[in-house]
Design a protein around this motif. Structure first.
Motif, PDB file in Angstrom:
ATOM      1  N   ASP A 221       0.829  -1.199   0.000  1.00 11.16           N
ATOM      2  CA  ASP A 221       0.000   0.000   0.000  1.00 11.16           C
ATOM      3  C   ASP A 221       0.871   1.259   0.000  1.00 11.16           C
ATOM      4  O   ASP A 221       0.621   2.211  -0.751  1.00 11.16           O
ATOM      5  CB  ASP A 221      -0.913  -0.012   1.219  1.00 11.16           C
ATOM      6  N   TYR A 222       1.925   1.253   0.818  1.00  8.35           N
ATOM      7  CA  TYR A 222       2.816   2.415   0.879  1.00  8.35           C
ATOM      8  C   TYR A 222       3.546   2.630  -0.445  1.00  8.35           C
ATOM      9  O   TYR A 222       3.823   3.767  -0.834  1.00  8.35           O
ATOM     10  CB  TYR A 222       3.834   2.240   2.002  1.00  8.35           C
ATOM     11  N   GLN A 225       1.368   4.648  -2.536  1.00  5.70           N
ATOM     12  CA  GLN A 225       1.324   6.024  -2.047  1.00  5.70           C
ATOM     13  C   GLN A 225       2.587   6.798  -2.408  1.00  5.70           C
ATOM     14  O   GLN A 225       2.535   7.958  -2.823  1.00  5.70           O
ATOM     15  CB  GLN A 225       1.133   6.028  -0.533  1.00  5.70           C
ATOM     16  N   TYR A 231      -0.644  10.590   0.286  1.00  9.49           N
ATOM     17  CA  TYR A 231      -0.518   9.811   1.517  1.00  9.49           C
ATOM     18  C   TYR A 231      -1.766   9.947   2.396  1.00  9.49           C
ATOM     19  O   TYR A 231      -1.746  10.578   3.453  1.00  9.49           O
ATOM     20  CB  TYR A 231       0.714  10.289   2.303  1.00  9.49           C
ATOM     21  N   SER A 281      -0.441   9.624   6.177  1.00  9.73           N
ATOM     22  CA  SER A 281       0.013   8.304   6.611  1.00  9.73           C
ATOM     23  C   SER A 281       1.513   8.300   6.903  1.00  9.73           C
ATOM     24  O   SER A 281       2.256   9.215   6.532  1.00  9.73           O
ATOM     25  CB  SER A 281      -0.304   7.254   5.546  1.00  9.73           C
ATOM     26  N   ALA A 283       3.640   6.686   5.440  1.00  2.28           N
ATOM     27  CA  ALA A 283       4.374   6.705   4.172  1.00  2.28           C
ATOM     28  C   ALA A 283       4.835   8.100   3.794  1.00  2.28           C
ATOM     29  O   ALA A 283       5.802   8.256   3.035  1.00  2.28           O
ATOM     30  CB  ALA A 283       3.500   6.130   3.057  1.00  2.28           C
ATOM     31  N   SER A 284       4.191   9.137   4.325  1.00  2.00           N
ATOM     32  CA  SER A 284       4.575  10.512   3.986  1.00  2.00           C
ATOM     33  C   SER A 284       5.975  10.852   4.479  1.00  2.00           C
ATOM     34  O   SER A 284       6.573  11.830   4.005  1.00  2.00           O
ATOM     35  CB  SER A 284       3.566  11.505   4.567  1.00  2.00           C
TER      36      SER A 284
END
Length: 295
Positions: A221-222, A225, A231, A281, A283-284
């Motif tokens: 998922d990341y 993103q 994100y 998230s 991931a940002s």
């Protein structure tokens, strides 16, 4: 045109990795010759049926593929320069760890002498060589990869990354970064649970299952993103994560652990929040790692 037709390999370098590569190829029925510039190592044979070359000339003449797995790129260049009169038309595969720039330099040197170069990285320990799930990545000459793909499959799963020869070396260091970060995270977990007399072997099966299911799904998922640079914090976000990180730091502090790792994670998270990603998230944080401007 490649001047040899028989499926045979000369492995140059009898360190643990080189020895494992020679053994895997021999076990698969490939004709293997070995050579090492260290005379002590050169006197050892990795497996029954392996031939020992008494010179570099013999080593280069014995095979359709020259596989280098030596200490570093200085050793690669030293071996190649000693064999310069024998490299013309040869297929060379290099499994020595190094940088993209070093791979590019070797490619240029071999290309000027009419050789064909494929660079590679083995993402495993010697004991994993030869297993189908072991990851090996290759970049450089597509012709060399195609010519020897069946043979390379005996070393593990072979992934060709394209003609840009430095790509495999870049994957190598990038994936090692993931491995080290993951393993130090495991050691931090083991140390923390160890303060409650929980053996590391007890928690390991739970962790590996969690990594192969939930965490692998999160990585997928990341990845999306990161590529989209979007994100969404629909289910988790940095301002939600930050207090949990404080709990981890406090647990380590009260139990006498070194908190360098959790404090680094918290520092990156705080920087992400300060940069305006508080509702985004985890991931940002790639934007922090990229050095994106704050504000």
């Amino acid at each position: 045109m490649n001047r040899r037709t028989n499926a045979s390999v000369t492995v140059i370098g009898l360190n643990p990795r080189g020895t494992a590569l020679a053994r895997a190829l021999t076990a698969a029925g490939t004709a293997v010759t070995v050579w090492d510039e260290d005379t002590v190592l050169a006197d050892t044979l990795p497996a029954r049926g392996v031939s020992r070359a008494d010179s570099l000339r013999t080593a280069f003449a014995a095979a359709s593929l020259i596989l280098l797995c030596v200490e570093d790129y200085d050793a690669v260049q030293r071996v190649l320069e000693r064999a310069e009169s024998h490299v013309g038309g040869v297929d060379v595969l290099n499994l020595t760890s190094g940088t993209s720039a070093e791979a590019e330099q070797v490619e240029a040197w071999l290309d000027a002498r009419g050789s064909h170069y494929l660079d590679a990285a083995l993402m495993a320990h010697p004991e994993h060589v030869g297993k189908p799930d072991t990851v090996l990545v290759y970049s450089g000459s597509g012709e060399v990869f195609e010519r020897h793909e069946t043979l390379l499959a005996h070393l593990g799963g072979a992934t060709y990354l394209g003609k840009s020869v430095g790509t495999a070396a870049l994957y190598d260091v990038a994936m090692l970064g993931l491995a080290w970060a993951t393993l130090i995270g495991f050691l931090q977990t083991a140390a923390l649970l160890g303060t409650a007399q929980v053996p590391a072997a007890t928690v390991a099966p739970l962790l590996t299952r969690w990594l192969s299911t939930t965490v692998s799904d999160v990585i997928a998922d990341y990845a999306r993103q990161v590529d989209e640079q979007h994100y969404p914090g629909d289910e988790e976000w940095l301002e939600l994560d930050a207090p949990l990180m404080d709990h981890l730091i406090e647990a380590g502090r009260t139990r006498g652990l070194d908190n360098a790792l959790p404090e680094l994670i918290k520092s990156l998270t705080d920087r992400g929040i300060d940069a305006g990603h508080g509702r985004n998230s985890f991931a940002s944080l790639v934007e922090v790692l990229r050095g994106a401007p704050t504000g």
